[in-house]
Design an enzyme around this catalytic site. Structure first.
Site, PDB file in Angstrom:
ATOM      1  N   ASN A 159       1.310  61.717  66.056  1.00  0.00           N
ATOM      2  CA  ASN A 159       1.319  63.165  66.295  1.00  0.00           C
ATOM      3  C   ASN A 159       2.023  63.947  65.194  1.00  0.00           C
ATOM      4  OD1 ASN A 159       1.268  61.659  68.991  1.00  0.00           O
ATOM      5  ND2 ASN A 159       0.583  63.687  69.603  1.00  0.00           N
ATOM      6  N   LYS A 165       0.221  66.612  62.703  1.00  0.00           N
ATOM      7  CA  LYS A 165       0.302  67.993  63.186  1.00  0.00           C
ATOM      8  C   LYS A 165       1.451  68.826  62.622  1.00  0.00           C
ATOM      9  CE  LYS A 165      -1.722  66.986  67.747  1.00  0.00           C
ATOM     10  NZ  LYS A 165      -1.472  67.024  69.206  1.00  0.00           N
ATOM     11  N   SER A 209      11.819  67.397  71.664  1.00  0.00           N
ATOM     12  CA  SER A 209      11.811  67.233  73.117  1.00  0.00           C
ATOM     13  C   SER A 209      12.509  65.925  73.516  1.00  0.00           C
ATOM     14  CB  SER A 209      10.369  67.313  73.623  1.00  0.00           C
ATOM     15  OG  SER A 209      10.331  67.479  75.031  1.00  0.00           O
ATOM     16  N   ASP A 216       9.143  78.836  75.669  1.00  0.00           N
ATOM     17  CA  ASP A 216       8.908  77.442  76.025  1.00  0.00           C
ATOM     18  C   ASP A 216       8.952  77.296  77.550  1.00  0.00           C
ATOM     19  OD1 ASP A 216       9.233  74.658  76.536  1.00  0.00           O
ATOM     20  OD2 ASP A 216      10.238  74.355  74.606  1.00  0.00           O
ATOM     21  N   HIS A 275       6.492  75.193  73.189  1.00  0.00           N
ATOM     22  CA  HIS A 275       6.987  73.818  73.033  1.00  0.00           C
ATOM     23  C   HIS A 275       6.110  72.979  72.099  1.00  0.00           C
ATOM     24  CE1 HIS A 275       9.771  70.783  74.611  1.00  0.00           C
ATOM     25  NE2 HIS A 275       8.783  69.926  74.737  1.00  0.00           N
TER      26      HIS A 275
END
Length: 286
Positions: free
Chosen positions: A63, A67, A152, A229, A263
């Site tokens: 990811n 990204k 996160s 978020d 987020h």
């Protein structure tokens, strides 16, 4: 089984290369993938400092590489990224894929103590196995000069790992970290299953608790948090709890609330250059 990493993909980007590797992890008891971005090298003997990225719930080693848009700044600063996966995979433990926020893709960067989840030892994998694997197999990486950051669940992992291993990492930063997991639903679900019911064991993997135990932080902690978020408003992230703990312990913290951001990786990509520069400064000073 083959513990030496084998390359499974490679792609050139900003003069360097995104490379994906596979290896068998004795720590986790399964095959694992990880990505390295190697910046363009000024000489064959040059060694790059290492910046570890820890991803969030449901993510893999891919990811961030795909990204975040981090490679341009990494190439400019001469820093190699290492992005591991977020949990063991392929073990077929009953219930491992029943929910998105526990089990597969949700290792929480801890060492599970409950027998059923004994393979979930992402803390040891990130702190011990992976750096040794890199040192033994990639001479172009200088793992003695390393920093760590994440998003996160991975922000939680970066903060806790840094605080407990300040001899191993020069700096830390996080995007929307789960900053006080013992007091949020995600953390309570994960910790009760992985660690059992003894809440004092949970505190060993909670950044807000650890700041008071390991307060001698030499470089400022950088955290970016989107104001829009959903998980901030759902009380999953609790950055203010971490901020309060840092103030009490006199730990330097730059906590930035970013208006309008949520987020997702659009948020990460917007501020990723700031984080890379934050780590580049610390790594240059080391």
């Amino acid at each position: 089984m083959e513990t030496k990493p084998s390359e499974i993909s490679s792609g050139k980007m900003f003069g360097g290369y995104n490379k994906r590797f596979k290896h068998f992890s004795p720590t986790l008891g399964c095959s694992m993938n990880f990505h390295i971005y190697f910046p363009p090298s000024p000489s064959p003997s040059h060694k790059f400092p290492v910046l570890y990225w820890l991803s969030g719930l449901t993510c893999t080693d891919e990811n961030f590489i795909f990204k975040a848009g981090a490679q341009r700044a990494a190439a400019a600063e001469g820093i190699a990224f290492v992005a591991p996966d977020t949990s063991p995979r392929g073990l077929n433990v009953e219930g491992e894929a029943d929910s998105w926020d526990f089990g597969v893709g949700a290792g929480f960067y801890l060492n599970a103590t409950q027998e059923k989840w004994k393979n979930w030892r992402m803390y040891d994998y990130v702190v011990k196995e992976l750096p040794k694997l890199l040192t033994d197999n990639f001479p172009q990486l200088d793992t003695s000069k390393a920093s760590i950051f994440g998003h996160s669940m991975g922000g939680h992992g970066a903060l806790t790992i840094f605080l407990k291993n300040q001899d191993k990492y020069k700096s830390v930063s996080a995007f929307a970290p789960i900053a006080n997991p013992i007091n949020c639903p995600w953390g309570q679900k994960a910790f009760s299953n992985y660690l059992g019911d003894n809440k004092s064991d949970w505190e060993e993997y909670d950044a807000t608790c650890l700041v008071t135990k390991f307060p001698n932080v030499s470089s400022s902690i950088l955290i970016d948090q989107g104001e829009d978020d959903k998980f901030l408003h759902d009380q999953q992230l609790l950055p203010h709890k971490f901020e309060e703990a840092c103030k009490k312990a006199n730990v330097p913290l730059l906590l930035r609330f970013q208006p309008g951001y949520d987020h997702l990786f659009y948020f990460i990509a917007t501020f990723i250059d700031d984080h890379i520069q934050h780590h580049a400064q610390a790594l240059r000073l080391s």
